[in-house]
Motif scaffolding. Structure first.
Motif, mmCIF file in Angstrom:
data_model
loop_
_atom_site.group_PDB
_atom_site.id
_atom_site.type_symbol
_atom_site.label_atom_id
_atom_site.label_comp_id
_atom_site.label_asym_id
_atom_site.label_seq_id
_atom_site.Cartn_x
_atom_site.Cartn_y
_atom_site.Cartn_z
ATOM 1 N N GLY A 101 6.277 11.733 50.073
ATOM 2 C CA GLY A 101 6.943 12.579 49.343
ATOM 3 C C GLY A 101 8.189 12.333 49.044
ATOM 4 O O GLY A 101 8.946 13.424 48.480
ATOM 5 N N ILE A 146 5.783 19.674 52.876
ATOM 6 C CA ILE A 146 6.211 19.367 51.454
ATOM 7 C C ILE A 146 7.839 19.042 51.575
ATOM 8 O O ILE A 146 8.265 19.105 50.560
ATOM 9 N N ASN A 147 8.364 18.841 52.920
ATOM 10 C CA ASN A 147 9.397 18.279 53.018
ATOM 11 C C ASN A 147 9.383 17.058 54.004
ATOM 12 O O ASN A 147 9.101 17.353 55.194
ATOM 13 N N ASP A 171 14.221 23.591 50.395
ATOM 14 C CA ASP A 171 13.546 22.595 49.630
ATOM 15 C C ASP A 171 12.155 22.712 49.620
ATOM 16 O O ASP A 171 11.715 23.094 48.497
ATOM 17 N N ASP A 181 16.741 20.797 53.622
ATOM 18 C CA ASP A 181 15.599 20.300 54.251
ATOM 19 C C ASP A 181 15.280 21.257 55.584
ATOM 20 O O ASP A 181 14.056 21.606 55.559
ATOM 21 N N TYR A 212 16.373 10.212 52.071
ATOM 22 C CA TYR A 212 15.250 11.217 52.060
ATOM 23 C C TYR A 212 15.755 12.603 51.970
ATOM 24 O O TYR A 212 15.248 13.370 51.302
ATOM 25 N N GLU A 270 18.223 15.940 51.338
ATOM 26 C CA GLU A 270 18.909 16.549 50.047
ATOM 27 C C GLU A 270 20.325 16.218 50.302
ATOM 28 O O GLU A 270 20.778 15.843 51.410
ATOM 29 N N THR A 307 11.786 15.131 55.386
ATOM 30 C CA THR A 307 12.907 14.970 56.199
ATOM 31 C C THR A 307 12.565 15.998 57.238
ATOM 32 O O THR A 307 12.695 15.586 58.445
HETATM 33 N N1 HSE Z 1 14.607 15.954 50.553
HETATM 34 C C1 HSE Z 1 13.259 16.054 50.124
HETATM 35 C C2 HSE Z 1 12.393 15.691 51.299
HETATM 36 C C3 HSE Z 1 13.181 14.872 49.066
HETATM 37 O O1 HSE Z 1 12.679 15.261 52.378
HETATM 38 O O2 HSE Z 1 11.186 16.025 51.140
HETATM 39 C C4 HSE Z 1 11.882 15.060 48.115
HETATM 40 O O3 HSE Z 1 11.919 16.001 47.383
#
Ligand code: HSE
Length: 436
Positions: free
Chosen positions: A300, A158-159, A201, A196, A188, A190, A161
């Motif tokens: 995502g 769910i991240n 996150d 990340d 992408y 934060e 990055t």
């Molecule tokens: N920084 C987050 C990611 C952005 O890389 O998934 C999306 O929530």
């Protein structure tokens, strides 16, 4: 019927993407919603900044409160991000009787309980599909599509990055910082990329998923998080030799004793579909008692994938404008008065399998000492690899894959293994899930 008027706070990646999608697909969206939806106002901190969207016909301002307090606006889209100043903006919009759509995972994870309580008092909706896994409609899937199930566990990449970094390191042998810089340039990452790579996150997103899966209040402070900065190329290679991939997973599991909420690098069997989710893509595996295992995959992050979720929420809100607030889908999937106080377990109580890598002297009895310690802690070994010593180093790498055990037992065993005279340095431990 009169058009529904929307005000957008923030015209960055997500705000810009949302303006583009709402304008481009306006006719289709109106057919779905039953009413025309128009963006009348938008706010941005710097009005001179170049944008990815065309703002023709939209009144621009650098004062978000001029939108939040505008009586003509029906729905406020909070697309600024962060859990600081925006909390007051969202609470003020709610107090003004406006529905809110947000993509803000930290705001919901940290302040969602208060925000939803206020929204319920005022009879307005706060929708947040875009807060988790960008364009994947995972909130709707769990909250509505799986509402007949008891959710047993879920596990997600769910991240984007973090997944991009791990994928590039494995496939191309690229350097961690180099890949992170690319993820930042692509929009992408934060604002603070440690969110990340350290799992913060993903922790925000897991907090939200766990709440709607198990009907518990949002509790970000109870999530265990471990980042990906300690993952080495060596571990990636040994994992592959054992038939596993390393992914940074958010895992929520209901056990007889409580709920495990954890984000950490995880070995998963390479034959699982989720092990083959690469680059910035996200995927969430959800196991329900009736449906079995289900997998949701997609982008995502990014302007239009995230906008896809924001716009779907706007349409949902418009469809529900005339409905009785009591009969709407509850914010956190379960009725607010039915949220359960199920304990969230501490890391000591996690039950998982492990990959261990240690460096030991090449002499008789060393392996026996290590396996004896594991046996003393009732930890069963599933596979073991002992490498030959190199020409320059007499210490040999030993890689062990264990069966499931209590984390408390593993911690105690690792401490004893590290205390052996024949073992050098720390034992490198990565949790392992079969996701079967
Ligand atoms: N920084 C987050 C990611 C952005 O890389 O998934 C999306 O929530």
């Amino acid at each position: 019927m009169k058009p529904v008027k929307v005000g957008v706070l923030g015209l960055g990646t997500v705000g810009g993407g949302t303006v583009n999608v709402l304008k481009r697909n306006a006719a289709e969206i109106a057919r779905r919603a039953g009413r025309e939806i128009i963006i009348t106002h938008a706010s941005a901190k710097d009005l001179q900044k170049p944008r990815i969207c065309n703002t023709d016909g939209i009144i621009l301002t650098d004062d978000p409160y001029s939108i939040i307090n505008n009586p003509d606006i029906d729905i406020v889209l909070e697309l600024i991000g962060g859990a600081g100043a925006v909390k007051d903006m969202v609470l003020t919009a709610i107090a003004n009787g406006k529905h809110v759509v947000t993509a803000n995972k930290s705001l919901i994870a940290l302040h969602g309980n208060e925000i939803f309580a206020k929204a319920s008092e005022k009879g307005v909706i706060v929708a947040f599909e875009a807060a988790v896994a960008g364009g994947i409609p995972i909130i709707k899937a769990i909250r509505e599509g799986l509402s007949g199930n008891q959710i047993e566990w879920l596990a997600g990449i769910i991240n984007g990055t973090g997944n991009f970094i791990l994928t590039e390191m494995r496939d191309k042998g690229r350097d961690f910082n180099d890949v992170l810089a690319e993820a930042q340039a692509l929009g992408y990452a934060e604002a603070d990329p440690t969110f990340d790579v350290e799992g913060i996150d993903a922790g925000h997103k897991l907090t939200i998923l766990a709440s709607i899966a198990f009907g518990i209040p949002l509790q970000f402070d109870k999530i265990y998080t471990e980042g990906i900065t300690q993952i080495t190329r060596l571990d990636v290679e040994y994992a592959e030799q054992l038939g596993y991939r390393i992914k940074h997973l958010g895992i929520a599991r209901k056990t007889a004793d409580g709920i495990e909420l954890r984000v950490h690098p995880t070995l998963i069997p390479e034959r699982r579909l989720i092990a083959n989710v690469n680059g910035v893509m996200n995927a969430v595996l959800v196991k329900g008692d009736a449906v079995g295992a289900t997998l949701y995959y997609g982008a995502g992050a990014g302007a239009e994938p995230t906008a896809s979720s924001v716009v779907a929420d706007v349409i949902d809100v418009v469809r529900a404008l005339t409905s009785d607030p009591e009969n709407r889908v509850p914010h956190l999937a379960f009725q607010a008065n039915a949220l359960a106080d199920i304990p969230v377990l501490t890391a000591d109580c996690f039950q998982t399998a492990y990959y261990l890598r240690l460096s030991a002297e090449d002499k008789p009895g060393v392996l026996a000492d290590v396996t004896r310690i594991l046996a003393d802690h009732h930890i069963s070994i599933e596979a073991i690899i002992q490498k030959e010593p190199s020409a320059t180093d007499t210490a040999i790498p030993i890689i062990i894959r264990t069966q499931r055990t209590l984390e408390k037992e593993m911690n105690a065993a690792i401490a004893k293994i590290e205390a052996l005279n024949t073992v050098t340095g720390k034992v490198n431990r990565i949790r392992l899930e079969t996701l079967g």
